[in-house]
Design an enzyme around this catalytic site. Structure first.
Site, PDB file in Angstrom:
ATOM      1  N   CYS A  86       0.832  -1.198   0.000  1.00  0.00           N
ATOM      2  CA  CYS A  86       0.000   0.000   0.000  1.00  0.00           C
ATOM      3  C   CYS A  86       0.872   1.256   0.000  1.00  0.00           C
ATOM      4  O   CYS A  86       2.069   1.202   0.274  1.00  0.00           O
ATOM      5  CB  CYS A  86      -0.965   0.009   1.182  1.00  0.00           C
ATOM      6  SG  CYS A  86      -0.214   0.024   2.818  1.00  0.00           S
ATOM      7  N   CYS A  87       0.219   2.374  -0.361  1.00  0.00           N
ATOM      8  CA  CYS A  87       0.879   3.677  -0.413  1.00  0.00           C
ATOM      9  C   CYS A  87       2.006   3.658  -1.456  1.00  0.00           C
ATOM     10  O   CYS A  87       1.791   3.314  -2.603  1.00  0.00           O
ATOM     11  CB  CYS A  87       1.389   4.044   0.976  1.00  0.00           C
ATOM     12  SG  CYS A  87       1.844   5.784   1.183  1.00  0.00           S
ATOM     13  N   ILE A  88       3.252   3.966  -1.061  1.00  0.00           N
ATOM     14  CA  ILE A  88       4.371   4.030  -1.991  1.00  0.00           C
ATOM     15  C   ILE A  88       5.003   2.659  -2.222  1.00  0.00           C
ATOM     16  O   ILE A  88       5.715   2.448  -3.218  1.00  0.00           O
ATOM     17  CB  ILE A  88       5.452   5.018  -1.468  1.00  0.00           C
ATOM     18  CG1 ILE A  88       6.531   5.301  -2.503  1.00  0.00           C
ATOM     19  CG2 ILE A  88       6.082   4.483  -0.183  1.00  0.00           C
ATOM     20  CD1 ILE A  88       6.048   6.059  -3.722  1.00  0.00           C
TER      21      ILE A  88
END
Length: 284
Positions: free
Chosen positions: A174-176
């Site tokens: 998730c995210c980066i």
């Protein structure tokens, strides 16, 4: 309707007898729901330090752990035993020049001390692996924060991603952190949200372009989609659907999380969608 209280004592012995007969030689313990459910999914969570600007995003790590717990998973946490790229003073957003910290030692803060070196993580002991976000994924697990599409991935991180992919076991990011899969797993499908900043709602939208340059496919996704549901006139309510992208071929599941400027509960539930799909892919 429930039986009158006066009837319960008379039913008690008969009920116990019936249960014992159903249980057989193993006794009542064999009727416990855990005996029917089978072994829980064993999931490894890979951390990258402690704190959004130089390590793991703490809210994301907590969301992953809560949703895994709710899903009945057995969780083990890992982190590479290496120095951080640098230390950020989170009160100022600036590097603390005189400080040096270890990724494993810092990650132990989130794991409440129950953590092992990433070198000990094997596919034989786990059914899935999840990488929460935070700049640590781009600074400590890889050099993406500095080198972009030309980045290098930590040797143990690369090994883990390749081993789980080869074993056909799901990988959640998730995210980066989806940039790790984009770099290591050729042709993987991932999402970091949108590809345009849209007046600051997606401040890291440029990451999508780098993912494409790495040879992966970027899929535009929301953190959450809300739509009206009609009840009896004139009442309406909003129902939310939380998005995660599932690359069924590679068993890679991703969600944007804090790549989007949105409320914390949306981040939490979006990560929940990712975790739910990872657990589903384990078949447990």
């Amino acid at each position: 309707l429930p039986p009158p209280p006066a009837m319960l004592p008379s039913r008690g012995p008969a009920l116990c007898t019936a249960l014992l007969r159903a249980a057989g030689p193993a006794g009542l313990a064999s009727l416990h729901c855990s005996a029917w459910r089978g072994r829980p999914a064993r999931v490894a969570v890979v951390l990258s330090g402690c704190g959004v600007y130089d390590g793991t995003e703490i809210h994301e790590a907590s969301a992953v752990l809560v949703h895994l717990s709710r899903g009945g998973a057995e969780v083990h946490m890992y982190a590479p035993d290496v120095p951080q790229m640098h230390v950020i003073d989170h009160s100022k957003g600036q590097p603390a020049e005189a400080e040096s910290r270890n990724v494993l030692v810092e990650s132990a803060r989130i794991a409440r001390g129950k953590i092992a070196s990433l070198a000990k993580l094997t596919t034989a002991d786990h059914d899935a692996v999840i990488f929460p976000g935070g700049f640590g994924a781009a600074k400590n697990l890889s050099t993406f924060a500095v080198d972009g599409k030309d980045c290098k991935v930590n040797r143990e991180v690369e090994r883990v991603l390749k081993d789980f992919h080869k074993a056909g076991k799901p990988i959640g990011l998730c995210c980066i952190s989806p940039v790790l899969a984009a770099k290591v797993l050729s042709g993987a499908e991932v999402t970091v949200g949108h590809e345009e900043e849209e007046c600051g709602k997606w401040p890291y939208a440029g990451t999508a372009g780098a993912i494409k340059e790495l040879g992966a496919k970027h899929c535009v996704k929301e953190v959450t989609i809300s739509f009206p549901v009609k009840h009896k006139m004139p009442v309406f309510s909003l129902t939310s659907f939380y998005e995660a992208h599932v690359d069924t071929k590679n068993k890679v599941v991703t969600t944007p999380a804090f790549m989007c400027e949105t409320e914390l509960h949306n981040i939490f539930d979006g990560i929940g969608a990712m975790v739910k799909n990872v657990l589903k892919l384990t078949g447990k």
